[in-house]
Design a protein around this motif. Structure first.
Motif, PDB file in Angstrom:
ATOM      1  N   ASP A  56      15.131  -1.544  -9.939  1.00  0.00           N
ATOM      2  CA  ASP A  56      16.443  -2.183  -9.994  1.00  0.00           C
ATOM      3  C   ASP A  56      17.164  -1.605 -11.202  1.00  0.00           C
ATOM      4  N   ASP A  57      18.331  -1.048 -10.983  1.00  0.00           N
ATOM      5  CA  ASP A  57      19.013  -0.235 -11.992  1.00  0.00           C
ATOM      6  C   ASP A  57      18.025   0.841 -12.433  1.00  0.00           C
ATOM      7  N   ASP A  58      17.632   0.852 -13.693  1.00  0.00           N
ATOM      8  CA  ASP A  58      16.665   1.847 -14.158  1.00  0.00           C
ATOM      9  C   ASP A  58      15.315   1.225 -14.487  1.00  0.00           C
ATOM     10  N   THR A  59      15.078   0.002 -14.038  1.00  0.00           N
ATOM     11  CA  THR A  59      13.862  -0.732 -14.376  1.00  0.00           C
ATOM     12  C   THR A  59      12.913  -0.807 -13.194  1.00  0.00           C
ATOM     13  N   VAL A  60      11.671  -0.389 -13.405  1.00  0.00           N
ATOM     14  CA  VAL A  60      10.642  -0.565 -12.381  1.00  0.00           C
ATOM     15  C   VAL A  60      10.217  -2.028 -12.431  1.00  0.00           C
ATOM     16  N   VAL A  61      10.427  -2.739 -11.326  1.00  0.00           N
ATOM     17  CA  VAL A  61      10.118  -4.173 -11.270  1.00  0.00           C
ATOM     18  C   VAL A  61       8.899  -4.468 -10.409  1.00  0.00           C
ATOM     19  N   GLY A  62       8.425  -3.460  -9.685  1.00  0.00           N
ATOM     20  CA  GLY A  62       7.267  -3.684  -8.832  1.00  0.00           C
ATOM     21  C   GLY A  62       6.803  -2.415  -8.156  1.00  0.00           C
ATOM     22  N   PHE A  63       5.841  -2.604  -7.278  1.00  0.00           N
ATOM     23  CA  PHE A  63       5.222  -1.507  -6.539  1.00  0.00           C
ATOM     24  C   PHE A  63       4.888  -2.005  -5.146  1.00  0.00           C
ATOM     25  N   VAL A  64       5.118  -1.158  -4.158  1.00  0.00           N
ATOM     26  CA  VAL A  64       4.743  -1.477  -2.785  1.00  0.00           C
ATOM     27  C   VAL A  64       4.153  -0.216  -2.168  1.00  0.00           C
ATOM     28  N   MET A  65       3.143  -0.414  -1.326  1.00  0.00           N
ATOM     29  CA  MET A  65       2.565   0.725  -0.623  1.00  0.00           C
ATOM     30  C   MET A  65       2.371   0.345   0.838  1.00  0.00           C
ATOM     31  N   ALA A  66       2.929   1.165   1.699  1.00  0.00           N
ATOM     32  CA  ALA A  66       2.752   0.986   3.138  1.00  0.00           C
ATOM     33  C   ALA A  66       1.574   1.823   3.597  1.00  0.00           C
ATOM     34  N   PHE A  67       1.022   1.427   4.736  1.00  0.00           N
ATOM     35  CA  PHE A  67       0.059   2.292   5.416  1.00  0.00           C
ATOM     36  C   PHE A  67       0.700   2.729   6.725  1.00  0.00           C
ATOM     37  N   LEU A  68       0.531   4.007   7.034  1.00  0.00           N
ATOM     38  CA  LEU A  68       1.180   4.614   8.188  1.00  0.00           C
ATOM     39  C   LEU A  68       0.132   5.190   9.127  1.00  0.00           C
ATOM     40  N   ASP A  69       0.292   4.926  10.396  1.00  0.00           N
ATOM     41  CA  ASP A  69      -0.525   5.593  11.406  1.00  0.00           C
ATOM     42  C   ASP A  69      -2.016   5.454  11.112  1.00  0.00           C
ATOM     43  N   CYS A  70      -2.455   4.234  10.927  1.00  0.00           N
ATOM     44  CA  CYS A  70      -3.828   3.961  10.515  1.00  0.00           C
ATOM     45  C   CYS A  70      -4.590   3.311  11.670  1.00  0.00           C
ATOM     46  N   ALA A  71      -5.729   3.880  12.038  1.00  0.00           N
ATOM     47  CA  ALA A  71      -6.551   3.311  13.113  1.00  0.00           C
ATOM     48  C   ALA A  71      -7.241   2.043  12.600  1.00  0.00           C
ATOM     49  N   TRP A  72      -7.070   0.956  13.327  1.00  0.00           N
ATOM     50  CA  TRP A  72      -7.663  -0.331  12.961  1.00  0.00           C
ATOM     51  C   TRP A  72      -9.137  -0.334  13.316  1.00  0.00           C
ATOM     52  N   ASP A  73      -9.969  -0.713  12.372  1.00  0.00           N
ATOM     53  CA  ASP A  73     -11.423  -0.768  12.582  1.00  0.00           C
ATOM     54  C   ASP A  73     -11.954   0.533  13.197  1.00  0.00           C
ATOM     55  N   ASP A  74     -11.378   1.647  12.775  1.00  0.00           N
ATOM     56  CA  ASP A  74     -11.775   2.976  13.248  1.00  0.00           C
ATOM     57  C   ASP A  74     -11.618   3.141  14.760  1.00  0.00           C
ATOM     58  N   ASN A  75     -10.747   2.338  15.366  1.00  0.00           N
ATOM     59  CA  ASN A  75     -10.460   2.449  16.791  1.00  0.00           C
ATOM     60  C   ASN A  75      -9.219   3.330  16.955  1.00  0.00           C
ATOM     61  N   PRO A  76      -9.380   4.549  17.442  1.00  0.00           N
ATOM     62  CA  PRO A  76      -8.234   5.462  17.536  1.00  0.00           C
ATOM     63  C   PRO A  76      -7.151   4.982  18.498  1.00  0.00           C
TER      64      PRO A  76
END
Length: 154
Positions: A56-76
């Motif tokens: 926000d403006d020039d201040t880091v107020v947090g962090f978020v990380m998405a997961f993309l294209d990820c197989a659930w429980d190794d199920n393709p």
């Protein structure tokens, strides 16, 4: 929010220290991994992880990380997208940054043609469950380890 310009930015050499300094309240540390662990996971899973600073403006107020294209429980055949981590600095909580980050991730996923976003959360004291349920996620009935799995239609 304290200003009207929150945004997600890539984690770079220029903001790395500020991103790593993001720290949740002491009563929340058992609920979410530190940012440095998330960045290490992003490093070893570059095809799946999408880490971003919440600025926000020039201040880091947090962090978020998405997961993309990820197989659930190794199920393709069960590929999922969603929120892997969300850390809002203790001093910036309650200002709408978490909501902003979730909505920004959901918008990113929609833009990639994704129809559902997933998230997991711990149960118990100070759980983020009410936060996620309030943003339209619903319990799937699944667990990821000991965490509840939630899904939201996009």
């Amino acid at each position: 929010m304290s200003t009207s310009n929150p945004r997600l930015e890539p984690v770079t050499a220029a903001n790395f220290d500020a991103v790593c300094a993001v720290s949740v309240r002491p009563d929340q540390t058992h609920l979410v991994s530190p940012v440095v662990k998330s960045l290490a996971e992003a490093y070893v899973h570059p095809a799946v992880a999408w880490p971003r600073a919440i600025v926000d403006d020039d201040t880091v107020v947090g962090f978020v990380m998405a997961f993309l294209d990820c197989a659930w429980d190794d199920n393709p055949d069960d590929v999922r997208f969603g929120i892997w981590r969300l850390n809002i600095s203790a001093g910036h909580q309650g200002k709408g940054y978490g909501r902003f980050a979730v909505e920004a991730i959901c918008a990113e996923l929609r833009g990639r043609g994704v129809s559902r976003a997933y998230v997991t959360w711990d149960t118990g004291t100070h759980t983020p469950e009410p936060f996620y349920l309030g943003l339209g996620f619903r319990r799937t009935g699944e667990l990821s380890g000991n965490q509840t799995v939630g899904v939201r239609a996009l």
